[in-house]
Design a protein around this motif. Structure first.
Motif, PDB file in Angstrom:
ATOM      1  N   GLY A  29       9.338   2.929   1.595  1.00 21.79           N
ATOM      2  CA  GLY A  29       9.791   4.146   0.939  1.00 21.79           C
ATOM      3  C   GLY A  29       8.696   4.877   0.191  1.00 21.79           C
ATOM      4  N   GLY A  30       7.755   4.128  -0.392  1.00 17.74           N
ATOM      5  CA  GLY A  30       6.726   4.758  -1.198  1.00 17.74           C
ATOM      6  C   GLY A  30       5.514   5.230  -0.428  1.00 17.74           C
ATOM      7  N   PHE A  31       5.246   4.614   0.748  1.00 20.14           N
ATOM      8  CA  PHE A  31       3.947   4.856   1.368  1.00 20.14           C
ATOM      9  C   PHE A  31       3.981   5.229   2.851  1.00 20.14           C
ATOM     10  CE2 PHE A  31       3.363   2.137  -2.316  1.00 20.14           C
ATOM     11  CZ  PHE A  31       2.467   2.899  -3.039  1.00 20.14           C
ATOM     12  N   MET A  32       5.167   5.214   3.492  1.00 21.98           N
ATOM     13  CA  MET A  32       5.200   5.633   4.888  1.00 21.98           C
ATOM     14  C   MET A  32       4.857   7.117   5.026  1.00 21.98           C
ATOM     15  SD  MET A  32       5.504   3.248   7.080  1.00 21.98           S
ATOM     16  CE  MET A  32       5.568   4.372   8.458  1.00 21.98           C
ATOM     17  N   SER A  33       5.326   7.947   4.081  1.00 21.16           N
ATOM     18  CA  SER A  33       4.984   9.375   4.146  1.00 21.16           C
ATOM     19  C   SER A  33       3.480   9.569   3.992  1.00 21.16           C
ATOM     20  CB  SER A  33       5.741  10.161   3.065  1.00 21.16           C
ATOM     21  OG  SER A  33       7.129  10.195   3.353  1.00 21.16           O
ATOM     22  N   ARG A  34       2.865   8.756   3.144  1.00 23.12           N
ATOM     23  CA  ARG A  34       1.407   8.812   2.986  1.00 23.12           C
ATOM     24  C   ARG A  34       0.717   8.435   4.297  1.00 23.12           C
ATOM     25  NH1 ARG A  34      -1.887   5.284  -1.565  1.00 23.12           N
ATOM     26  NH2 ARG A  34      -4.016   5.818  -0.940  1.00 23.12           N
ATOM     27  N   ILE A  35       1.209   7.391   4.962  1.00 19.44           N
ATOM     28  CA  ILE A  35       0.638   6.984   6.249  1.00 19.44           C
ATOM     29  C   ILE A  35       0.822   8.092   7.282  1.00 19.44           C
ATOM     30  CG2 ILE A  35       0.909   5.364   8.178  1.00 19.44           C
ATOM     31  CD1 ILE A  35       1.548   3.190   6.084  1.00 19.44           C
ATOM     32  N   VAL A 176      -5.856   4.880   7.817  1.00 20.97           N
ATOM     33  CA  VAL A 176      -5.172   4.469   6.594  1.00 20.97           C
ATOM     34  C   VAL A 176      -6.140   3.651   5.746  1.00 20.97           C
ATOM     35  CG1 VAL A 176      -3.237   3.131   5.661  1.00 20.97           C
ATOM     36  CG2 VAL A 176      -2.935   4.473   7.758  1.00 20.97           C
ATOM     37  N   PRO A 177      -6.251   3.928   4.435  1.00 15.77           N
ATOM     38  CA  PRO A 177      -7.204   3.196   3.581  1.00 15.77           C
ATOM     39  C   PRO A 177      -6.938   1.696   3.551  1.00 15.77           C
ATOM     40  CG  PRO A 177      -6.419   5.174   2.475  1.00 15.77           C
ATOM     41  CD  PRO A 177      -5.581   5.019   3.711  1.00 15.77           C
ATOM     42  N   MET A 178      -8.001   0.923   3.349  1.00 18.06           N
ATOM     43  CA  MET A 178      -7.898  -0.538   3.323  1.00 18.06           C
ATOM     44  C   MET A 178      -6.992  -1.020   2.196  1.00 18.06           C
ATOM     45  SD  MET A 178      -8.561  -3.391   4.697  1.00 18.06           S
ATOM     46  CE  MET A 178      -9.775  -2.881   5.931  1.00 18.06           C
ATOM     47  N   SER A 179      -6.970  -0.295   1.075  1.00 21.30           N
ATOM     48  CA  SER A 179      -6.113  -0.712  -0.045  1.00 21.30           C
ATOM     49  C   SER A 179      -4.640  -0.725   0.364  1.00 21.30           C
ATOM     50  CB  SER A 179      -6.309   0.219  -1.243  1.00 21.30           C
ATOM     51  OG  SER A 179      -6.006   1.566  -0.904  1.00 21.30           O
ATOM     52  N   VAL A 180      -4.237   0.227   1.199  1.00 16.93           N
ATOM     53  CA  VAL A 180      -2.856   0.276   1.672  1.00 16.93           C
ATOM     54  C   VAL A 180      -2.596  -0.848   2.680  1.00 16.93           C
ATOM     55  CG1 VAL A 180      -1.133   1.683   2.885  1.00 16.93           C
ATOM     56  CG2 VAL A 180      -2.713   2.753   1.269  1.00 16.93           C
ATOM     57  N   LYS A 181      -3.561  -1.123   3.534  1.00 15.08           N
ATOM     58  CA  LYS A 181      -3.410  -2.203   4.514  1.00 15.08           C
ATOM     59  C   LYS A 181      -3.222  -3.556   3.826  1.00 15.08           C
ATOM     60  CE  LYS A 181      -6.154   0.114   8.115  1.00 15.08           C
ATOM     61  NZ  LYS A 181      -7.417   0.105   8.880  1.00 15.08           N
ATOM     62  N   TRP A 257      12.318   9.514  -1.000  1.00 14.83           N
ATOM     63  CA  TRP A 257      11.432   8.662  -0.209  1.00 14.83           C
ATOM     64  C   TRP A 257      10.590   9.472   0.776  1.00 14.83           C
ATOM     65  CZ3 TRP A 257      16.335   5.391   0.601  1.00 14.83           C
ATOM     66  CH2 TRP A 257      16.527   4.551  -0.498  1.00 14.83           C
ATOM     67  N   SER A 258      11.187  10.479   1.371  1.00 12.67           N
ATOM     68  CA  SER A 258      10.470  11.211   2.412  1.00 12.67           C
ATOM     69  C   SER A 258       9.597  12.335   1.867  1.00 12.67           C
ATOM     70  CB  SER A 258      11.449  11.772   3.451  1.00 12.67           C
ATOM     71  OG  SER A 258      12.398  12.636   2.854  1.00 12.67           O
ATOM     72  N   LEU A 259       9.977  12.953   0.744  1.00 13.23           N
ATOM     73  CA  LEU A 259       9.266  14.150   0.303  1.00 13.23           C
ATOM     74  C   LEU A 259       8.683  14.086  -1.109  1.00 13.23           C
ATOM     75  CD1 LEU A 259      11.418  17.044   1.826  1.00 13.23           C
ATOM     76  CD2 LEU A 259       9.209  16.177   2.608  1.00 13.23           C
ATOM     77  N   ALA A 260       8.952  13.036  -1.863  1.00 11.21           N
ATOM     78  CA  ALA A 260       8.379  12.966  -3.216  1.00 11.21           C
ATOM     79  C   ALA A 260       6.859  12.928  -3.176  1.00 11.21           C
ATOM     80  CB  ALA A 260       8.919  11.755  -3.966  1.00 11.21           C
ATOM     81  N   MET A 261       6.287  12.251  -2.185  1.00 14.09           N
ATOM     82  CA  MET A 261       4.827  12.146  -2.116  1.00 14.09           C
ATOM     83  C   MET A 261       4.185  13.531  -1.956  1.00 14.09           C
ATOM     84  SD  MET A 261       2.265  10.018  -2.351  1.00 14.09           S
ATOM     85  CE  MET A 261       2.912   8.366  -2.047  1.00 14.09           C
ATOM     86  N   PRO A 262       4.537  14.324  -0.930  1.00 19.77           N
ATOM     87  CA  PRO A 262       3.936  15.663  -0.856  1.00 19.77           C
ATOM     88  C   PRO A 262       4.366  16.570  -2.001  1.00 19.77           C
ATOM     89  CG  PRO A 262       5.603  15.386   0.863  1.00 19.77           C
ATOM     90  CD  PRO A 262       5.368  14.039   0.268  1.00 19.77           C
ATOM     91  N   ALA A 300      -4.275  10.847  -6.051  1.00 24.67           N
ATOM     92  CA  ALA A 300      -2.957  11.347  -6.469  1.00 24.67           C
ATOM     93  C   ALA A 300      -1.841  10.531  -5.830  1.00 24.67           C
ATOM     94  CB  ALA A 300      -2.816  12.825  -6.100  1.00 24.67           C
ATOM     95  N   SER A 301      -2.021  10.135  -4.562  1.00 20.95           N
ATOM     96  CA  SER A 301      -1.010   9.326  -3.865  1.00 20.95           C
ATOM     97  C   SER A 301      -0.842   7.971  -4.529  1.00 20.95           C
ATOM     98  CB  SER A 301      -1.403   9.147  -2.393  1.00 20.95           C
ATOM     99  OG  SER A 301      -1.406  10.377  -1.711  1.00 20.95           O
ATOM    100  N   ASP A 302      -1.971   7.352  -4.921  1.00 17.27           N
ATOM    101  CA  ASP A 302      -1.890   6.083  -5.650  1.00 17.27           C
ATOM    102  C   ASP A 302      -1.095   6.255  -6.939  1.00 17.27           C
ATOM    103  OD1 ASP A 302      -3.292   4.623  -3.784  1.00 17.27           O
ATOM    104  OD2 ASP A 302      -5.203   4.689  -4.863  1.00 17.27           O
ATOM    105  N   ASN A 303      -1.369   7.360  -7.639  1.00 17.30           N
ATOM    106  CA  ASN A 303      -0.675   7.611  -8.905  1.00 17.30           C
ATOM    107  C   ASN A 303       0.805   7.896  -8.697  1.00 17.30           C
ATOM    108  OD1 ASN A 303      -2.956   7.293 -10.535  1.00 17.30           O
ATOM    109  ND2 ASN A 303      -3.596   9.419 -10.247  1.00 17.30           N
ATOM    110  N   VAL A 304       1.129   8.652  -7.649  1.00 14.12           N
ATOM    111  CA  VAL A 304       2.540   8.916  -7.357  1.00 14.12           C
ATOM    112  C   VAL A 304       3.255   7.615  -7.002  1.00 14.12           C
ATOM    113  CG1 VAL A 304       4.144  10.028  -5.748  1.00 14.12           C
ATOM    114  CG2 VAL A 304       2.212  11.315  -6.668  1.00 14.12           C
ATOM    115  N   GLY A 305       2.613   6.794  -6.163  1.00 19.50           N
ATOM    116  CA  GLY A 305       3.212   5.507  -5.824  1.00 19.50           C
ATOM    117  C   GLY A 305       3.437   4.645  -7.042  1.00 19.50           C
ATOM    118  N   SER A 306       2.458   4.661  -7.947  1.00 13.53           N
ATOM    119  CA  SER A 306       2.571   3.859  -9.167  1.00 13.53           C
ATOM    120  C   SER A 306       3.692   4.360 -10.066  1.00 13.53           C
ATOM    121  CB  SER A 306       1.241   3.885  -9.922  1.00 13.53           C
ATOM    122  OG  SER A 306       1.320   3.114 -11.095  1.00 13.53           O
TER     123      SER A 306
END
Length: 457
Positions: A29-35, A176-181, A257-262, A300-306
């Motif tokens: 939910g938090g990171f698929m939109s980022r991917i 996709v960044p290594m931190s996400v992997k 889940w789908s649009l909070a990230m953007p 910003a994505s890391d911060n939004v996820g956090s």
């Protein structure tokens, strides 16, 4: 069958597997939109890419619920075989998803991941109703929510934590960044471990009359479709009314889940995802500009996820308070749920007005209160309103009221609704808030006293 009153740690053990399930859902939910955005998805196409989640739930949960009602394994019992199968498949999918080489691969793997999580999740809901005396069901679902809150908060912070520990959150375009992997790999390990913990520490009540149980299985063999249709037609009125509440609740959370990230990276952090086609990578200056914009977006994505993880922490605290209260006194499920959803709606709407990213913590605290209630109160009300012998299939069918609004949202409902207000993605959060407030008010439809509250006679 007379069910004994269980202690806190027994309820904790039987619910602990939800920690892994929620790790999977929180990362998804938090990171698929980022991917998806990293792999080149346009933001207006993201909800459609998410359609895998509700469609698999619509198909998988009623089937698993129906089958688990008719399963008895001499060692693993009724629900635990499905825990194990789902955990193995989910862990594999979680590990592979962030390594997707293309957008279509990530979208396909989301189908596999969500289907696998659903195989484990539905039987966990039924297990609470199977194991607990009716007077403890609010308590049991609240403990489950407490564990879900822990999982949401920790998993949502994993990419940020991994980056803080020195793993880069930057990567080449389309990677996709290594931190996400690494975060997804940790989630896979937690998923399988927590499910195994519940399997090894929890037993199940066998059917009261094994001969009658086997006869029922034989009589209904091959009647799956007929039985499902019959059960849909015979839904209790309270279940249908709860379905109205669930419809608006899950439309709101699917939107998040789908649009909070953007929405938040653009509106609050002023760091939209850079579009690769807008840069000429043959020019050094353009390459540098892309790298700067991409770094700003990834941070910003890391911060939004956090900060999104705060709703898990908030739901955990809310569930903890409810746990103490429900273990001692009667909980009015109807008004508790109504107030919680309205607070969550206010949290969503407040995102548009926050003057600084730090205020998002308040928004997500309010959303977490709604989430904590969504994961416990509807199921407690439902379990007191349906035939115990059909607990699995009705819990699965109840999922229809969760997935249908998500399907409507995914195929264009979100985009249409928020663009009635304006073009900016942040307006989708206002739509989510309005939906949660409507869901809260819909609790006034519930009049079944047994569903509203239960006390030991």
């Amino acid at each position: 069958m007379k069910k004994r009153i269980l202690g806190f740690w027994e309820i904790w053990n039987m619910s602990f597997g939800f920690l892994g399930i929620q790790f999977g859902f929180a990362l998804q939910g938090g990171f698929m939109s980022r991917i998806f955005q990293t792999l080149g998805a346009e933001k207006d196409n993201i909800p459609l890419l998410w359609i895998a989640a509700p469609l698999t739930g619509l198909l998988i949960q009623p089937i698993i619920g129906y089958l688990s009602d008719k399963t008895w394994h001499s060692k693993l019992g009724r629900r635990r075989p499905y825990f194990l199968i789902g955990a193995i498949l989910s862990s594999i999918a979680l590990f592979i998803v962030p390594h997707s080489p293309a957008l279509w691969v990530a979208a396909g793997l989301l189908w596999v991941l969500d289907a696998s999580i659903n195989v484990s999740m539905e039987p966990f809901r039924a297990l609470v109703a199977d194991k607990l005396h009716e007077s403890q069901r609010s308590y049991g679902f609240v403990v489950q929510t407490l564990i879900i809150g822990i999982g949401t908060w920790v998993a949502s912070n994993l990419p940020w934590l991994v980056n803080y520990l020195g793993v880069s959150n930057e990567a080449a375009p389309g990677i996709v960044p290594m931190s996400v992997k690494i975060a997804f790999a940790i989630g896979a390990l937690v998923f399988i471990t927590s499910i195994l913990y519940t399997i090894f520490t929890t037993d199940e009540y066998p059917p009261e009359d094994m001969e009658a149980f086997n006869k029922m299985k034989a009589d209904t063999k091959g009647h799956f479709v007929r039985d499902i249709i019959e059960n849909i037609g015979n839904m209790p009125p309270t279940m249908i009314k709860l379905g109205v509440i669930q419809f608006f609740s899950w439309f709101a959370f699917f939107t998040m889940w789908s649009l909070a990230m953007p929405a938040l990276t653009e509106h609050v952090y002023n760091a939209p995802a850079p579009v690769e086609t807008a840069f000429n990578f043959q020019e050094v200056a353009q390459q540098t500009a892309f790298n700067v914009a991409n770094k700003k977006y990834q941070d910003a994505s890391d911060n939004v996820g956090s900060v999104m993880g705060v709703y898990g922490l908030s739901s955990m605290v809310f569930a903890l308070l409810l746990t103490f209260y429900a273990s001692r006194k009667r909980v009015n499920r109807k008004y508790t749920h109504m107030a919680s959803l309205i607070l969550g709606g206010i949290g969503f709407i407040s995102m548009y007005y926050v003057p600084d990213p730090s205020y998002l913590y308040i928004s997500f605290i309010l959303i977490g209160i709604a989430w904590g209630s969504i994961l416990s109160m509807p199921y407690a009300m439902l379990s007191s309103s349906i035939d115990a012998n059909k607990m699995g299939v009705y819990m699965g069918l109840f999922n229809m009221f969760i997935v249908l609004p998500q399907i409507i949202a995914a195929i264009g409902g979100i985009n249409y609704a928020y663009k009635l207000i304006g073009e900016e993605t942040i307006y989708s959060m206002i739509v989510a808030g309005i939906c949660l407030i409507l869901a809260g008010l819909a609790n006034l439809l519930i009049v079944n006293k047994k569903a509203i509250a239960y006390t030991i006679d």
